[in-house]
Scaffold this motif. Structure first.
Motif, short mmCIF file in Angstrom:
data_model
loop_
_atom_site.label_atom_id
_atom_site.label_comp_id
_atom_site.label_asym_id
_atom_site.label_seq_id
_atom_site.Cartn_x
_atom_site.Cartn_y
_atom_site.Cartn_z
N ASP A 205 31.09 22.44 34.47
CA ASP A 205 32.37 22.09 33.86
C ASP A 205 32.42 20.66 33.39
OD1 ASP A 205 32.51 20.97 36.41
OD2 ASP A 205 34.59 21.55 36.75
N GLY A 206 31.51 19.82 33.87
CA GLY A 206 31.45 18.46 33.36
C GLY A 206 31.08 18.39 31.90
N VAL A 207 30.47 19.44 31.37
CA VAL A 207 30.16 19.53 29.95
C VAL A 207 31.28 20.23 29.20
CG1 VAL A 207 28.59 20.51 28.22
CG2 VAL A 207 27.65 19.47 30.28
N HIS A 208 31.56 21.50 29.57
CA HIS A 208 32.45 22.29 28.71
C HIS A 208 33.93 21.94 28.86
CE1 HIS A 208 31.83 25.01 32.33
NE2 HIS A 208 33.14 24.89 32.33
N LYS A 209 34.32 21.26 29.95
CA LYS A 209 35.72 20.84 30.06
C LYS A 209 35.95 19.46 29.46
CE LYS A 209 36.88 23.85 33.92
NZ LYS A 209 37.24 23.97 35.35
N THR A 210 34.86 18.85 28.98
CA THR A 210 34.97 17.57 28.30
C THR A 210 34.76 17.73 26.80
OG1 THR A 210 34.13 16.41 30.27
CG2 THR A 210 34.07 15.21 28.18
N LEU A 211 33.78 18.53 26.42
CA LEU A 211 33.50 18.78 25.01
C LEU A 211 34.10 20.11 24.58
CD1 LEU A 211 29.68 17.89 25.04
CD2 LEU A 211 31.59 16.37 24.46
N GLY A 212 34.62 20.18 23.39
CA GLY A 212 35.12 21.44 22.87
C GLY A 212 34.00 22.32 22.38
N LEU A 213 34.31 23.58 22.10
CA LEU A 213 33.31 24.54 21.65
C LEU A 213 32.65 24.10 20.36
CD1 LEU A 213 32.24 27.38 22.53
CD2 LEU A 213 33.85 28.35 20.87
N SER A 214 33.43 23.60 19.41
CA SER A 214 32.86 23.19 18.13
C SER A 214 31.95 21.97 18.29
CB SER A 214 33.97 22.89 17.12
OG SER A 214 34.81 21.86 17.59
N ALA A 215 32.32 21.06 19.18
CA ALA A 215 31.48 19.89 19.40
C ALA A 215 30.15 20.27 20.04
CB ALA A 215 32.22 18.89 20.29
N MET A 216 30.18 21.20 20.99
CA MET A 216 28.93 21.66 21.60
C MET A 216 28.05 22.36 20.58
SD MET A 216 29.85 22.87 25.50
CE MET A 216 30.93 24.22 25.05
N ALA A 217 28.65 23.20 19.73
CA ALA A 217 27.87 23.90 18.71
C ALA A 217 27.23 22.92 17.74
CB ALA A 217 28.76 24.89 17.96
N GLU A 218 27.95 21.88 17.36
CA GLU A 218 27.41 20.88 16.45
C GLU A 218 26.19 20.20 17.05
OE1 GLU A 218 26.55 18.50 13.35
OE2 GLU A 218 27.95 20.21 13.36
N LEU A 219 26.24 19.89 18.33
CA LEU A 219 25.11 19.24 18.99
C LEU A 219 23.91 20.19 19.07
CD1 LEU A 219 27.05 17.44 21.84
CD2 LEU A 219 25.79 16.32 19.99
N LEU A 220 24.14 21.47 19.24
CA LEU A 220 23.02 22.42 19.30
C LEU A 220 22.34 22.59 17.95
CD1 LEU A 220 24.39 25.30 21.59
CD2 LEU A 220 22.97 23.35 22.21
N ARG A 221 23.04 22.33 16.87
CA ARG A 221 22.46 22.48 15.53
C ARG A 221 21.50 21.35 15.20
NH1 ARG A 221 28.13 23.07 13.98
NH2 ARG A 221 28.72 25.26 14.26
N ARG A 222 21.54 20.27 15.93
CA ARG A 222 20.71 19.10 15.62
C ARG A 222 19.31 19.28 16.19
NH1 ARG A 222 25.13 14.33 17.10
NH2 ARG A 222 26.75 15.06 15.64
N PRO A 223 18.29 18.77 15.49
CA PRO A 223 16.90 18.91 15.95
C PRO A 223 16.56 17.90 17.04
CG PRO A 223 16.95 17.72 13.87
CD PRO A 223 18.37 18.13 14.17
N ALA A 224 17.03 18.17 18.22
CA ALA A 224 16.82 17.26 19.36
C ALA A 224 16.88 18.08 20.64
CB ALA A 224 17.88 16.16 19.37
N ASN A 225 16.62 17.40 21.77
CA ASN A 225 16.79 18.07 23.05
C ASN A 225 18.28 18.26 23.26
OD1 ASN A 225 17.25 18.52 25.89
ND2 ASN A 225 15.17 17.81 26.27
N SER A 226 18.75 19.47 23.03
CA SER A 226 20.19 19.72 23.01
C SER A 226 20.83 19.56 24.38
CB SER A 226 20.47 21.11 22.46
OG SER A 226 19.98 21.23 21.15
N ALA A 227 20.10 19.87 25.45
CA ALA A 227 20.66 19.67 26.79
C ALA A 227 20.93 18.20 27.04
CB ALA A 227 19.71 20.23 27.84
#
Length: 233
Positions: A172-194
């Protein structure tokens, strides 16, 4: 920061402004079983429970499914008097996707390369109030209604992620701080997404430990021994 990576998946965990990092992740060598736990409280006992839970879950034979893995975690935590309690999400790769089981407010998301879809439903007092048409207070978001120690098997959450799909597990330290769209945007980037997710959670002022496990590849079930690799403080 504690971090590990292997082809197809990566995980990261950062402590944040807490006394102890009580999050943990584990993955079986063949990437058949994935587990993420968040200890209840801010103590070594809570961290110990999380590590025990993910280790036991990923030792469970993957054909038995995610509920069996969660039961194995529960048995291990209850058998250790020095362990506190934790919440846990387990995903098991199968022929046609993932089976997911959970207790508490850790989450699993399906990833199609563009969008995230939440497949778990928080076991919290806040969610209970929403389900009954009432507005929860902010504090209720952090009050879980199930945990590894306390839940009956009938209370386990259960879901399916049809493949091919990527998979994201978060505390919850991730998903209760970042919104769904923000998390998706970070996953689209070519980097270590975790890494990106946990770093962003802290940068946004997160006050909890932040842990993410991201599986990039479609699930492939493998006949392998399930010895856990864990990430925890």
């Amino acid at each position: 920061m504690n971090r590990t990576s292997a082809p197809g998946w990566h995980a990261a965990s950062v402590q944040g402004p807490r006394g102890v990092n009580v999050d943990a992740v584990a993955v079986s060598p063949g990437r058949a079983v994935f587990a993420l736990a968040d200890g209840v409280g801010d103590s070594p006992g809570a961290a110990h429970a999380a590590r025990i839970a993910v280790a036991a879950a990923t030792r469970s034979p993957y054909p038995d499914g995610p509920e069996a893995a969660l039961l194995a975690a529960q048995e291990a935590v209850r058998a250790d008097a020095s362990a506190g309690d934790c919440v846990l999400v387990v995903a098991v790769a199968g022929e046609h996707g993932y089976g997911v089981a959970w207790v508490g407010d850790v989450r699993a998301y399906a990833w199609d390369g563009t969008c995230l879809r939440q497949v778990t439903r928080d076991h919290t007092v806040a969610q209970y109030f929403r389900d009954h048409g009432q507005a929860p207070s902010p504090r209720m978001e952090h009050l879980v209604t199930t945990s590894v120690r306390t839940a009956d098997a009938a209370e386990f959450g259960s879901a399916e992620v049809p493949g091919p799909a990527g998979l994201l597990l978060t505390s919850d330290g991730v998903h209760k701080t970042l919104g769904l769209s923000a998390m998706a945007e970070l996953l689209r980037r070519p980097a270590n997404s975790a890494d990106a997710l946990t770093a962003a959670a802290l940068a946004e002022g997160g006050s909890d430990n932040a842990t993410a496990l991201f599986v990039e590849c479609p699930p492939v079930a493998a006949d392998v021994a399930t010895v856990p690799f864990h990430v925890a403080a």
